[in-house]
Design a protein around this motif. Structure first.
Motif, PDB file in Angstrom:
ATOM      1  N   TYR A  26      28.936   8.999 116.645  1.00 30.51           N
ATOM      2  CA  TYR A  26      30.001   9.552 115.814  1.00 30.51           C
ATOM      3  C   TYR A  26      29.414  10.459 114.737  1.00 30.51           C
ATOM      4  CZ  TYR A  26      34.795   9.550 114.109  1.00 30.51           C
ATOM      5  OH  TYR A  26      36.067   9.931 113.766  1.00 30.51           O
ATOM      6  N   TYR A  81      42.290   8.009 105.716  1.00 34.28           N
ATOM      7  CA  TYR A  81      42.331   6.754 106.476  1.00 34.28           C
ATOM      8  C   TYR A  81      42.739   5.594 105.572  1.00 34.28           C
ATOM      9  CZ  TYR A  81      40.979   2.830 109.401  1.00 34.28           C
ATOM     10  OH  TYR A  81      41.003   1.669 110.132  1.00 34.28           O
ATOM     11  N   GLY A 103      33.144   2.922 110.254  1.00 35.32           N
ATOM     12  CA  GLY A 103      34.211   3.700 110.881  1.00 35.32           C
ATOM     13  C   GLY A 103      35.446   3.783 110.009  1.00 35.32           C
ATOM     14  N   ARG A 148      36.358  13.437 119.574  1.00 38.08           N
ATOM     15  CA  ARG A 148      37.085  12.642 120.567  1.00 38.08           C
ATOM     16  C   ARG A 148      36.138  12.093 121.627  1.00 38.08           C
ATOM     17  NH1 ARG A 148      40.927  11.066 117.509  1.00 38.08           N
ATOM     18  NH2 ARG A 148      42.458  12.667 116.944  1.00 38.08           N
ATOM     19  N   ASN A 151      34.722   9.091 120.107  1.00 35.70           N
ATOM     20  CA  ASN A 151      35.690   7.991 120.190  1.00 35.70           C
ATOM     21  C   ASN A 151      35.623   7.319 121.551  1.00 35.70           C
ATOM     22  OD1 ASN A 151      38.167   9.886 118.328  1.00 35.70           O
ATOM     23  ND2 ASN A 151      36.738   8.357 117.565  1.00 35.70           N
ATOM     24  N   ASN A 154      32.426   5.271 121.902  1.00 30.03           N
ATOM     25  CA  ASN A 154      32.520   4.050 121.097  1.00 30.03           C
ATOM     26  C   ASN A 154      33.572   3.075 121.617  1.00 30.03           C
ATOM     27  OD1 ASN A 154      30.562   5.005 119.373  1.00 30.03           O
ATOM     28  ND2 ASN A 154      32.009   5.738 117.834  1.00 30.03           N
ATOM     29  N   GLU A 156      36.856   3.282 121.417  1.00 24.63           N
ATOM     30  CA  GLU A 156      37.829   3.078 120.350  1.00 24.63           C
ATOM     31  C   GLU A 156      38.973   4.069 120.530  1.00 24.63           C
ATOM     32  OE1 GLU A 156      35.532   3.840 116.846  1.00 24.63           O
ATOM     33  OE2 GLU A 156      35.384   5.997 117.222  1.00 24.63           O
ATOM     34  N   LEU A 157      40.101   3.774 119.894  1.00 24.23           N
ATOM     35  CA  LEU A 157      41.292   4.620 119.996  1.00 24.23           C
ATOM     36  C   LEU A 157      41.695   4.855 121.434  1.00 24.23           C
ATOM     37  CD1 LEU A 157      40.454   7.327 117.268  1.00 24.23           C
ATOM     38  CD2 LEU A 157      41.471   5.069 116.976  1.00 24.23           C
ATOM     39  N   TRP A 158      41.576   3.784 122.249  1.00 28.88           N
ATOM     40  CA  TRP A 158      41.937   3.923 123.654  1.00 28.88           C
ATOM     41  C   TRP A 158      43.441   3.986 123.834  1.00 28.88           C
ATOM     42  CZ3 TRP A 158      43.779  -0.864 122.822  1.00 28.88           C
ATOM     43  CH2 TRP A 158      42.979  -1.812 122.199  1.00 28.88           C
ATOM     44  N   GLN A 184      41.374   9.247 124.610  1.00 23.15           N
ATOM     45  CA  GLN A 184      40.383  10.028 123.864  1.00 23.15           C
ATOM     46  C   GLN A 184      40.039  11.315 124.623  1.00 23.15           C
ATOM     47  OE1 GLN A 184      39.794   7.073 125.393  1.00 23.15           O
ATOM     48  NE2 GLN A 184      38.708   5.640 124.053  1.00 23.15           N
ATOM     49  N   ARG A 233      48.389   7.203 123.550  1.00 22.20           N
ATOM     50  CA  ARG A 233      47.402   6.463 122.759  1.00 22.20           C
ATOM     51  C   ARG A 233      48.008   5.192 122.172  1.00 22.20           C
ATOM     52  NH1 ARG A 233      44.316   9.391 117.693  1.00 22.20           N
ATOM     53  NH2 ARG A 233      43.969   7.547 116.391  1.00 22.20           N
ATOM     54  N   ASP A 236      47.426   2.202 116.107  1.00 20.55           N
ATOM     55  CA  ASP A 236      46.510   1.341 115.366  1.00 20.55           C
ATOM     56  C   ASP A 236      47.133  -0.042 115.202  1.00 20.55           C
ATOM     57  OD1 ASP A 236      44.248   3.249 113.872  1.00 20.55           O
ATOM     58  OD2 ASP A 236      46.075   4.278 114.480  1.00 20.55           O
TER      59      ASP A 236
END
Length: 282
Positions: A26, A81, A103, A148, A151, A154, A156-158, A184, A233, A236
Motif C-alpha cells: 500500500y 477516514y 490502514g 486499488r 487493496n 491486501n 481488503e475492500l472486497w 478492487q 463492493r 464497510d
C-alpha cells in the motif's frame, strides 16, 4: 468451493523487508502513484501544443508542489477516514488516529486535501488554481489504479457475494466462504484505466486550453465510477448500508458528480481554446 470460483491468490502484504524495516504494497502504491504522476505531469507541462503556448506552471514550480500535494493526500485521506467512516472508534481511541500503518484512508478526504494543497500553493506562488487543478487531476488516476491493486493484494475492500457461476468470482481469505466480486479490480479499471484514458484523450484534443475542464471532468467521472463500483463492493462493516441501500462511498460521490458538472459547464463557457499559430504564419 464451486467449480468456477477462483481461490484468492494470497499475497504477502509486505513488499520489501530489510531487517526491522518493512515496506508494504500500500505504501509502494502511494509512492509509485506520486512518482509516476509527477513524471506524467512534467511531460504535459513540457508540451506547449497542449496549452496553446507556454504552460502557466513551470517545471520547478511543479517539483515544489509535489511535497505539498503529498502532505495533502496523507492528511486529508486520514482525516476523511476518521470523520466519514469510523468516527466513534477514533473518538474512543484517539491515539490510533496517528497509526497510519494499520490502514484506513479515504479517497474523498484525500481529494479535499489535494484541493487545499492546490489552493494554498497557488495563492502562495500566484499561479492559476484551475490549471494546477487540471494537472493534478490528470495524473490522479495513476495513483487510484495502483491503490486499488494494493487493496486487492491486501485482500481488503472486497466485493459483495457473487453468483458462484461468475467465472472470476473469488473467495477471499478474510471474506468468509462465499464467492465475491473482486471489486478492487473493478474499481482499478473504472477509476484508474478508464478514467485515465478519457482524460488523456481530452487533453490531446485541447482540454487544457480551457482551465477547469479536466478538473471538472475528473471530479464528475470519478464520482460516477465510484458509485458504479460501490454497487459491487461490500460496504464497510462498521457502517453497513445507509439510506435506501446506499453506501457512504455513494453518498460522498454524489456531490462530486454535481460539482464536476458545474465546473465543466463553467470551463466550457469561460474561455475559447487558444489557437496555436500554424507553422510559417507571420
Amino acid at each position: 468451493m464451486p467449480f468456477l470460483t477462483i481461490a484468492f491468490p494470497v499475497f504477502d502484504p509486505i513488499a520489501i523487508a530489510i531487517g526491522p524495516i518493512a515496506i508494504r504494497w500500500y505504501a509502494l502504491a502511494y509512492i509509485g502513484g506520486i512518482v509516476l504522476g509527477w513524471i506524467y505531469a512534467r511531460s504535459l507541462l513540457k508540451n506547449e501544443k497542449l496549452w496553446g503556448g507556454p504552460a502557466p506552471i513551470t517545471l520547478p514550480q511543479l517539483d515544489d508542489f509535489i511535497l505539498w500535494v503529498t502532505v495533502g493526500i496523507i492528511l486529508g485521506g486520514r482525516t476523511g477516514y476518521v470523520l466519514f467512516y469510523n468516527l466513534s472508534f477514533f473518538v474512543a481511541h484517539p491515539a490510533e488516529i496517528f497509526e497510519l500503518w494499520k490502514g484506513g484512508m479515504s479517497f474523498h478526504g484525500g481529494f479535499l486535501g489535494c484541493v487545499a494543497a492546490v489552493i494554498w500553493f497557488c495563492r502562495k506562488n500566484q499561479l492559476p488554481i484551475l490549471s494546477l487543478g487540471d494537472i493534478t487531476t490528470a495524473v490522479g488516476p495513476i495513483g487510484l489504479f495502483l491503490g486499488r491493486l494494493a487493496n486487492f493484494i491486501n485482500s481488503e475492500l472486497w466485493g459483495r457475494p457473487a453468483d458462484p457461476s461468475l467465472p472470476w468470482a473469488m473467495v477471499f481469505p478474510n471474506g468468509g466462504p462465499l464467492p465475491r466480486h473482486p471489486s478492487q479490480l473493478y474499481e482499478a479499471g473504472l477509476e484508474g484505466i478508464l478514467l485515465f484514458t478519457i482524460l488523456a484523450v481530452m487533453i490531446r484534443l485541447g482540454a487544457l486550453r480551457r482551465p477547469g475542464l479536466i478538473l471538472g471532468s475528473f471530479i464528475a467521472l470519478y464520482g460516477l465510477a465510484r458509485i458504479t463500483g460501490e454497487c459491487f463492493r461490500e460496504p464497510d462493516p462498521q457502517l453497513g448500508f445507509l439510506w435506501g441501500g446506499l453506501t457512504m462511498g455513494m453518498l460522498l460521490s454524489v456531490p462530486m458528480v454535481i460539482a464536476g458538472a458545474v465546473l465543466i459547464v463553467m470551463a466550457w463557457r469561460r474561455n475559447h481554446p487558444k489557437q496555436v499559430p500554424a507553422e510559417g504564419r507571420p
